[in-house]
Design a protein around this motif. Structure first.
Motif: not given
Length: 454
Positions: A152-178
């Motif tokens: 579902x769209x909600x599951x997409x967002x859950x997995x996508x956000x979980x990934x970007x939250x754990x890659x030690x990024x310097x910059x986060x770019x968040x679109x309207x997906x939340x």
């Protein structure tokens, strides 16, 4: 020339993006075969956009659909190239763009974790070390081994956000997906973003101006592909809100105009007060609000069919107050000079914190939906809201007031003042959350139906 310093995370320098639009599919083919002869119509998605995001800064991007927000983000992420200008990015970028971006729909969720991690520069060993944390954050259970095309769209967002939250990024770019996530997961994401912004850089896109005001230091307003405003988040969001109302956009409220007759008749509640009132009012825990005078020169907007000329607090004896005590009954008075005949006037207010976040408020619509008070040009309206003043954390607050004409869903805004009255909260009370709501009763007792404690 794109000039970047060590303190700059993102530099956008005179960036423009053009797309060719074709009337027929064969025109696209001919354009590819003979690029020197233009067969399509040029569309400017962005034109001459420039701004800088410094390290550790959180910047919001707002604008209506089609204003160029997503195009700009894709160019910052490197998935699109600008037609004109330059973009410089300093640091590892993790982005959550439109749903499914960067995912292979045929791969399982687990495989996509490794795919996205590799795209962001992590080795397989790095991803292995983070996998348990990613799965725990996503909370999608056994679906992690199912193809993401079944998500579902909600599951997409859950997995996508979980990934970007754990890659030690310097910059986060968040679109309207939340916006498609459920409330609990959205709150988890916002908690992560608030923690991340302590050391990282965030570019946050949302239609929710309250979220931008609450989370971001500054805001960029894009309108029809151009930079309309850049500055403090609260000020830019207020300008954007004014434009939306001026364009006769509807308010995001339920349509109450079709409520059945008599639906607005309510029984008055039994008189009550917070049982701790005496303790709060007669001790060092008392909350005092220092009120400042109404300022008619504060920024606002509207069609001009009415003008708000006074806003003030009184006690129940109608005596003006410049000092209000929390948990006491107060009356908020708003006086309006009517300059144009109004058949269904609505007057309302919001209490906002220093970031512009709306804490609570109300308006006159429901009380007079069945029997609107028509008013003629030259007359004055007097409005009174009676309520118990809640407890608010220490700090500065403002009151926004407005008068419109129409229904809750469809109305014309005539005068809106963003910060009509300023007040300051002096308190040492313990407050849980943004507002301390008066309690009718708090009880603690031993349940006799269970045995004694061991």
């Amino acid at each position: 020339m794109c000039s970047k310093t060590k303190q700059d995370a993102i530099v956008v320098d005179q960036v423009g993006k053009q797309f060719l639009m074709f009337q027929r599919p064969q025109d696209r083919l001919w354009q590819a075969l003979f690029p020197s002869k233009k067969r399509g119509k040029t569309f400017d998605a962005l034109r001459d956009v420039s701004f800088t995001v410094q390290r550790g800064e959180t910047v919001g991007i707002i604008g209506r659909n089609g204003s160029g927000k997503s195009t700009l983000l894709q160019m910052i992420c490197g998935t699109l190239r600008p037609t004109t200008g330059q973009i410089a990015v300093n640091g590892r970028v993790a982005a959550l763009l439109e749903l499914g971006a960067g995912f292979n729909p045929e791969f399982s969720g687990r495989d996509n974790v490794y795919l996205n991690g590799a795209i962001m520069g992590l080795s397989r060993q790095d991803i292995d070390a983070r996998l348990d944390a990613i799965l725990a954050f996503a909370e999608i259970g056994e679906f992690i081994d199912q193809p993401v095309k079944t998500y579902s769209s909600g599951m997409y967002v859950r997995l996508a956000f979980a990934i970007i939250a754990h890659v030690d990024a310097d910059i986060l770019i968040i679109d309207e997906a939340l916006a498609v996530g459920d409330a609990l997961f959205t709150q988890k994401c916002m908690r992560f973003l608030r923690q991340f912004k302590e050391n990282g850089t965030i570019l946050f896109v949302s239609h929710d101006s309250s979220a931008v005001t609450n989370l971001c230091d500054r805001a960029v307003w894009l309108h029809q592909g151009q930079l309309r405003a850049l500055g403090e988040a609260k000020e830019v969001c207020e300008q954007y809100l004014a434009m939306l109302f001026d364009a006769n956009n509807v308010t995001p409220s339920a349509d109450l105009s079709t409520a059945p007759q008599g639906a607005t008749q309510y029984a008055l509640p039994t008189e009550w007060q917070d049982q701790r009132k005496d303790l709060f009012v007669h001790s060092h825990l008392r909350t005092d609000f220092e009120m400042f005078r109404f300022d008619p020169q504060q920024a606002g907007f509207g069609k001009g069919g009415a003008q708000i000329i006074d806003v003030h607090f009184t006690n129940t004896a109608a005596q003006p107050l410049n000092w209000v005590v929390g948990l006491e009954k107060v009356q908020l008075h708003i006086q309006v000079k009517v300059l144009k005949d109004l058949d269904k006037p609505i007057v309302g207010f919001y209490i906002k914190d220093r970031l512009g976040q709306e804490l609570f408020g109300d308006n006159t619509y429901m009380s007079y939906a069945d029997n609107p008070v028509a008013v003629q040009a030259g007359q004055h309206l007097k409005v009174q809201f009676d309520f118990i003043m809640p407890i608010l954390p220490p700090g500065d607050y403002t009151i926004a007031v407005a008068i419109a004409n129409g229904t809750q869903l469809e109305h014309e805004q005539h005068h809106w003042i963003h910060d009509a009255v300023l007040f300051h909260s002096h308190t040492t009370s313990s407050i849980h959350g943004l507002v301390g709501v008066p309690m009718q009763s708090i009880q603690l007792s031993i349940d006799p139906s269970h045995g004694k404690a061991l």
